[in-house]
Design an enzyme around this catalytic site. Structure first.
Site, PDB file in Angstrom:
ATOM      1  N   HIS A   1       0.867  -1.179  -0.054  1.00  0.00           N
ATOM      2  CA  HIS A   1       0.018   0.114  -0.088  1.00  0.00           C
ATOM      3  C   HIS A   1       0.730   1.208  -0.112  1.00  0.00           C
ATOM      4  CE1 HIS A   1      -2.771   2.651   2.369  1.00  0.00           C
ATOM      5  NE2 HIS A   1      -3.316   2.577   1.233  1.00  0.00           N
ATOM      6  N   ARG A   2       0.853   2.004  -1.076  1.00  0.00           N
ATOM      7  CA  ARG A   2       1.686   3.039  -1.284  1.00  0.00           C
ATOM      8  C   ARG A   2       3.299   2.552  -1.147  1.00  0.00           C
ATOM      9  NH1 ARG A   2      -1.328   7.221   2.865  1.00  0.00           N
ATOM     10  NH2 ARG A   2      -3.317   6.243   2.615  1.00  0.00           N
TER      11      ARG A   2
ATOM     12  N   GLU B   1       0.388  -0.600  -4.697  1.00  0.00           N
ATOM     13  CA  GLU B   1      -0.794   0.141  -5.060  1.00  0.00           C
ATOM     14  C   GLU B   1      -0.288   1.536  -4.790  1.00  0.00           C
ATOM     15  OE1 GLU B   1      -4.170   2.896  -2.897  1.00  0.00           O
ATOM     16  OE2 GLU B   1      -2.211   2.299  -2.409  1.00  0.00           O
TER      17      GLU B   1
ATOM     18  N   ASP C   1      -1.496   6.077  -5.835  1.00  0.00           N
ATOM     19  CA  ASP C   1      -2.445   6.866  -5.884  1.00  0.00           C
ATOM     20  C   ASP C   1      -2.431   8.057  -6.824  1.00  0.00           C
ATOM     21  OD1 ASP C   1      -4.047   6.009  -3.188  1.00  0.00           O
ATOM     22  OD2 ASP C   1      -2.054   6.352  -2.710  1.00  0.00           O
TER      23      ASP C   1
ATOM     24  N   HIS D   1      -0.601  10.480  -2.429  1.00  0.00           N
ATOM     25  CA  HIS D   1      -1.982  10.155  -1.878  1.00  0.00           C
ATOM     26  C   HIS D   1      -2.913  11.556  -1.735  1.00  0.00           C
ATOM     27  CE1 HIS D   1      -5.080   9.601   1.340  1.00  0.00           C
ATOM     28  NE2 HIS D   1      -4.899   8.104   0.686  1.00  0.00           N
TER      29      HIS D   1
ATOM     30  N   GLU E   1      -4.796   3.563  -7.943  1.00  0.00           N
ATOM     31  CA  GLU E   1      -6.078   4.137  -7.360  1.00  0.00           C
ATOM     32  C   GLU E   1      -6.214   5.433  -8.098  1.00  0.00           C
ATOM     33  OE1 GLU E   1      -6.504   4.612  -3.011  1.00  0.00           O
ATOM     34  OE2 GLU E   1      -8.274   5.565  -3.574  1.00  0.00           O
TER      35      GLU E   1
ATOM     36  N   LYS F   1      -7.482   9.249  -7.666  1.00  0.00           N
ATOM     37  CA  LYS F   1      -8.150   9.945  -6.641  1.00  0.00           C
ATOM     38  C   LYS F   1      -9.015  10.845  -7.756  1.00  0.00           C
ATOM     39  CE  LYS F   1      -6.516   8.487  -2.925  1.00  0.00           C
ATOM     40  NZ  LYS F   1      -7.209   7.785  -1.959  1.00  0.00           N
TER      41      LYS F   1
ATOM     42  N   ASP G   1       0.548  -2.016   4.473  1.00  0.00           N
ATOM     43  CA  ASP G   1       1.514  -1.389   4.589  1.00  0.00           C
ATOM     44  C   ASP G   1       2.912  -2.250   4.845  1.00  0.00           C
ATOM     45  OD1 ASP G   1      -0.161   1.038   4.311  1.00  0.00           O
ATOM     46  OD2 ASP G   1      -0.433   1.126   6.496  1.00  0.00           O
TER      47      ASP G   1
HETATM   48  O1  G3P Z   1      -6.241   1.167  -2.522  1.00  0.00           O
HETATM   49  C1  G3P Z   1      -6.673   1.040  -0.994  1.00  0.00           C
HETATM   50  C2  G3P Z   1      -6.518   2.271  -0.229  1.00  0.00           C
HETATM   51  O2  G3P Z   1      -5.520   2.896  -0.809  1.00  0.00           O
HETATM   52  C3  G3P Z   1      -7.616   3.104  -0.397  1.00  0.00           C
HETATM   53  O3  G3P Z   1      -7.536   4.330   0.528  1.00  0.00           O
HETATM   54  O4  G3P Z   1      -7.004   6.559   1.328  1.00  0.00           O
HETATM   55  O5  G3P Z   1      -5.330   4.516   1.422  1.00  0.00           O
HETATM   56  O6  G3P Z   1      -5.938   5.679  -1.030  1.00  0.00           O
HETATM   57  P1  G3P Z   1      -6.247   5.272   0.473  1.00  0.00           P
HETATM   58 MG    MG Z   2      -4.785   4.365  -1.958  1.00  0.00          MG
END
Ligand code: G3P
Ligand code: MG
Length: 242
Positions: free
Chosen positions: A9-10, A36, A38, A51, A111, A113, A231
């Site tokens: 995640h990121r 992942e 954003d 993000h 993702e 945004k 994470d």
């Molecule tokens: O893709 C899962 C997660 O990243 C979604 O929420 O706010 O962390 O981008 P956020």
């Molecule tokens: Mg995300």
């Protein structure tokens, strides 16, 4: 039991500044199958990987991405806020991440945004770049903006999409099918065995976020989810490979 797919995640954002190459490299080192990221859009139309809508939290700068140029964004330090060790890390653009994904031969969850700030033609730009890098198969596009996901299916039906949500939805697999999605990306707290099973029976993958604790990861393992967005790819690998 099938192998779970791990998305950092990121990147591996517990251990390195989120959405930087330091973080993506760490995720790969820790055994993630993919990352992942954003995506937003700059003032001059570049796809910016960050993000928040603003650069304030994760850089030494200030302002909305949509009001900054690529040059201004690239001049920011995206690492020092996390630790001195990462001073000089930059905010990536999507093309740089695509290059990395291709080189490392990993998976990618993009993702979009798109809300509360809406970016004109962000879907088209993402689709074109992923296609140009030949990464359609390795990519899934997710968003909390399901209109964006429906639009992706309209302009490029070969893309996989994932519905991000945080509510306790009823029969989310039916909703996913309605918008042509391949997966649901629920907040992990909202799912149970039944939702996972019924989704999979209906051909919908279940990829919960953001699962970091050992107990929560064990629960996701027991639910037999398809992927985990985390994470901490190292903890995830340990739990799923036991
Ligand atoms: O893709 C899962 C997660 O990243 C979604 O929420 O706010 O962390 O981008 P956020
Ligand atoms: Mg995300």
């Amino acid at each position: 039991m099938k192998k779970v797919t791990i998305y950092g995640h990121r990147g591996a954002s517990r251990y390195a500044p989120e959405n930087t190459f330091a973080s993506y490299n760490k995720a790969v080192e820790m055994g993630a199958d993919g990352i992942e990221i954003d995506v937003h859009k700059s003032k001059d139309g570049y796809l910016i990987v960050c993000h928040d809508e603003r650069v304030d939290r994760t850089t030494n700068g200030k302002g909305l991405i949509k009001e900054l140029t690529l040059k201004e964004i690239k001049n920011l330090d995206a690492g020092s806020w996390f630790s001195k060790e990462y001073q000089g890390q930059q905010i990536p653009i999507l093309e740089e991440v695509l290059e990395f994904v291709k080189r490392k031969d990993i998976l990618l969850d993009i993702e979009i945004k798109n809300g509360p700030i809406f970016y004109d033609k962000i879907e088209e730009d993402i689709v074109n770049q992923v296609k140009a890098y030949g990464l359609v198969e390795q990519t899934i596009i997710s968003s909390f903006n399901h209109y964006s996901l429906a639009h992706i299916k309209n302009i490029a039906k070969e893309f996989k999409t994932g519905i991000l949500y945080i509510a306790g939805m009823i029969e989310p697999w039916n909703y996913a099918k309605k918008v042509g999605a391949s997966a649901i990306h629920p907040l992990f707290l909202t799912i149970n065995r039944e939702i996972v099973k019924e989704s999979q029976i209906n051909g919908i993958m279940v990829n919960p976020f953001t699962v970091n604790g050992e107990e929560e990861l064990k629960l996701m393992k027991a639910f037999n989810v398809d992927s985990v967005i985390t994470d901490c790819p190292d903890v995830c690998n340990r739990v799923f490979n036991i």
